[in-house]
Design an enzyme around this catalytic site. Structure first.
Site, PDB file in Angstrom:
ATOM      1  N   LYS A 139      31.482 -46.670   5.262  1.00  0.00           N
ATOM      2  CA  LYS A 139      30.811 -47.199   6.322  1.00  0.00           C
ATOM      3  C   LYS A 139      31.444 -46.380   7.627  1.00  0.00           C
ATOM      4  O   LYS A 139      30.616 -46.134   8.574  1.00  0.00           O
ATOM      5  CB  LYS A 139      31.159 -48.620   6.696  1.00  0.00           C
ATOM      6  N   GLU A 179      35.531 -53.497  14.168  1.00  0.00           N
ATOM      7  CA  GLU A 179      34.501 -53.388  15.026  1.00  0.00           C
ATOM      8  C   GLU A 179      34.404 -54.702  16.191  1.00  0.00           C
ATOM      9  O   GLU A 179      35.077 -55.690  15.517  1.00  0.00           O
ATOM     10  CB  GLU A 179      32.921 -53.153  14.445  1.00  0.00           C
ATOM     11  N   HIS A 197      29.601 -64.244   5.242  1.00  0.00           N
ATOM     12  CA  HIS A 197      29.223 -62.973   5.499  1.00  0.00           C
ATOM     13  C   HIS A 197      28.026 -62.556   4.530  1.00  0.00           C
ATOM     14  O   HIS A 197      27.808 -61.387   4.281  1.00  0.00           O
ATOM     15  CB  HIS A 197      30.231 -61.855   5.643  1.00  0.00           C
ATOM     16  N   ARG A 215      19.979 -48.496  -1.667  1.00  0.00           N
ATOM     17  CA  ARG A 215      19.520 -49.078  -2.941  1.00  0.00           C
ATOM     18  C   ARG A 215      18.617 -50.055  -2.563  1.00  0.00           C
ATOM     19  O   ARG A 215      18.086 -50.240  -1.335  1.00  0.00           O
ATOM     20  CB  ARG A 215      20.547 -49.727  -3.698  1.00  0.00           C
TER      21      ARG A 215
END
Length: 667
Positions: A116, A200, A235, A293
């Site tokens: 990421k 973040e 999440h 994917r």
């Protein structure tokens, strides 16, 4: 086109790939762990090979063995599904080296987006807007803490190599950062073999909007529009839809083109999803990550475009051009997907395990689709994701799709373990979701309405349960008469006869409020059922295999009633209710042990012990952390006390109900 492919996955995605392969005349090879020997995907495939024990590291993550099986069976390609090795660049490269086609992007594309933090840096150079954060390689906790202070709370810690909510933690206060960082790193290492994280800024009211992209080996790339996946718990997504509510054509084009640019920047081939955070306050969107994917929620895209994305994957992997160009793709109608899980929403969505004693589903049609890897009688084990099925519906517009989803959820009948079906039905019907006012905080914001506290079963439901019991008493009496040498014996009578008394039967139930008694008085045309001072006139109009048609005070209704052990499961008014049946003479009144907060809620592995023997703890203080079904579960002190003994250490496996810590609360 390929003659034979191997599917390096399990469950509903393996079944989904097999479905398309059969349609195209492609033979399939399934693989399975010892725990999946009788699984649905094993039975659907043309052949199936054993990988090893239940744990994924000893079975589904054995890349070398998967390639060996592909070579041995003559499979020309491997479809990785999602999860497991689907985004593992080393596995993709190994397939290529072995001469087996990897049905997915090149290893270089996976590598570019697999981290990421690296992906954020790549997108930053490509001028794609990013959420403020730290995406660097230096993982020193002190540096991460300083970067967090710079960004400003709240922040989101995310596993750099991950997805699916694993290794993801929201931190709102500086004093919680160290503990949440350690937990995120443990989950990331356990799930992805890499404990690297990024940090973040956490947007307080964002929407999660993702773009389905597809690219071929001839430099063609298209987007198949967007999906809104904002309704999440832990999440992880539970409700998805396409197209996104309130999306303008201009914003759709902007996000679609940005997604295709991201795919082109890394030489992408195949199916991929570029995920964005859409700020509901400003309307701006930010790149979040790219999943290299097929996504769990791909069926909603298929429903609104009329395309089979697995077929597209197979054709692109075989070197064909994309079946359609951008101008040939159009949105038709609206689709919703609900993920049906074995989990308990009232216990913070704690995964559940057990057997599917009963599994009845809505009727599949052109507008109702069910993707599932299990059938009635199967087990939901502690080793894998507890998904039972994906329910996908289509409507001419969003209101029509919502109506169809509500109806379909009301037709599910699942007995044997706890599920989220009622929660999903409540969420779909909630005004915030129904009006499209969705964001990632919807569940948390409306938790009290979506997951109401358990209440005592109503008198009407007790009356329905009583009718079901009376029907069962009558059935058993008829069976005894048929088998008896004296059919006229009063012992074979079910009319509630009493000497010198009115005919009646006393029925005993138990719900969350305690013991409930219903007194059924026999009448020539039905019953008067007396419950806690209220009298309800009842008639059983029809009963067939547990489906009751009845009259309650002049209202004719239907219900499905299913018996499982000592439980009575009532499916009525679009909801699932459970009552315990008991005989006070035969069963007694065993006290339940409510001290289970220091017991393992499910089988798992101890990953952290946060206290020592002899330590004094406060109520609610974290004591021990278990990892089960890919998630961490923290066991906290039910009261202040003294830790007298630690019964398990880090790395040890525990069974459900096992006592973990001895705590003296009388100090």
């Amino acid at each position: 086109m390929f003659d034979k492919i191997l599917i390096a996955n399990r469950g509903e995605i393996a079944c989904r790939v097999i479905h398309t392969a059969k349609k195209l005349g492609i033979r399939t090879v399934a693989v399975y762990s010892e725990a999946d020997a009788q699984a649905r995907h094993v039975k659907l495939a043309d052949e199936a090979w054993l990988l090893g024990p239940a744990a994924p590291k000893a079975s589904y993550l054995l890349g070398d063995k998967l390639i060996e099986i592909a070579k041995a069976t003559g499979a020309q390609a491997i479809h990785p599904g999602y999860g497991f090795l689907s985004e593992n660049e080393e596995f993709a490269a190994a397939c290529e080296a072995a001469g087996v086609v990897f049905i997915g992007p090149p290893a270089s594309s996976i590598a570019a987006m697999g981290s990421k933090s690296a992906a954020k840096q790549l997108m930053e150079r490509a001028l794609v807007p990013l959420v403020p954060g730290y995406h660097g390689d230096d993982q020193d906790p002190a540096l991460l803490a300083r970067e967090t202070e710079r960004i400003g709370f709240p922040v989101l810690i995310k596993a750099s190599a991950g997805g699916g909510g694993k290794g993801m933690k929201i931190v709102e206060r500086a004093e919680d950062f160290a503990a949440q960082l350690a937990s995120a790193q443990r989950e990331a290492l356990a799930s992805f073999g890499d404990d690297k994280v990024l940090v973040e800024k956490y947007l307080t009211k964002p929407r999660h909007v993702e773009i389905q992209v597809f690219a071929d080996q001839h430099e063609n790339c298209v987007y198949l529009f967007e999906r809104d996946c904002s309704v999440q718990r832990r999440h992880q997504k539970v409700l998805e839809e396409a197209p996104a509510p309130g999306m303008s054509e201009e914003r759709r084009r902007q996000m679609g083109e940005a997604a295709c640019n991201a795919a082109r920047a890394i030489g992408y081939v195949g199916a991929g999803t570029v995920e964005f955070i859409l700020d509901t306050l400003t309307g701006e969107f930010y790149f979040m990550e790219m999943n290299t994917r097929l996504q769990v929620e791909h069926p909603v895209t298929e429903m609104i475009t009329g395309q089979d994305l697995v077929e597209w994957q197979l054709r692109v992997a075989d070197g064909e051009r994309l079946p359609l160009l951008q101008e040939e793709l159009h949105i038709h109608g609206h689709a919703l997907e609900a993920r049906i899980y074995a989990e308990d929403p009232a216990k913070d969505f704690l995964p559940a395990i057990g057997h599917l004693h009963v599994l009845r589903t809505p009727q599949v049609s052109q507008t109702i689709r069910i993707d599932s890897g299990v059938v009635e009688g199967d087990e939901i084990s502690p080793y894998y994701d507890p998904m039972i099925a994906k329910l996908i519906v289509w409507g001419e517009d969003r209101p029509a799709a919502l109506r169809r989803m509500r109806q379909a959820l009301s037709e599910y009948r699942i007995v044997g373990l706890t599920t989220n079906v009622d929660f999903l039905a409540t969420t779909v019907a909630h005004p915030a979701f129904a009006t499209g006012n969705v964001d990632t905080g919807l569940i948390a914001r409306h938790r009290a309405e979506l997951i109401p506290a358990e209440q005592a079963v109503s008198h009407d439901l007790l009356a329905i349960a009583s009718l079901a019991e009376l029907a069962e008493i009558t059935r058993l009496a008829a069976l005894r008469r048929a088998q008896s040498n004296d059919p006229t014996s009063p012992w074979n009578d079910a009319a509630g006869w009493r000497l010198n008394e009115a005919t009646h039967t006393e029925l005993h139930f138990r719900d969350t409020s305690g013991d409930r008694i219903a007194l059924a008085h026999y009448r020539c045309d039905g019953f008067i059922i007396e419950i806690e001072g209220e009298s309800i006139a009842c008639k059983l109009l029809q009963e067939s295999h547990g489906q009751l048609r009845f009259d309650l005070n002049g209202r004719q209704l239907t219900a499905d009633v299913i018996r499982h052990e000592n439980e009575l499961h009532l499916f009525v008014f679009g909801r699932h209710h459970v009552l315990q049946r008991f005989d006070p003479v035969l069963d007694g009144l065993d006290e339940q042990d409510d001290t289970g907060s220091l017991r393992a809620p499910m089988p798992g592995t101890v990953v952290a012990v946060l206290v020592t023997a002899g330590q004094t703890v406060e109520k609610g203080q974290p004591l021990i952390v278990l990892e089960a079904m890919k998630m961490e579960h923290t066991i906290a002190a039910p009261a202040a006390g003294l830790v007298t003994e630690l019964l398990y250490q880090v790395g040890e496996r525990v069974n459900e109900g096992t006592e973990l810590i001895l705590l003296n609360t009388e100090t």
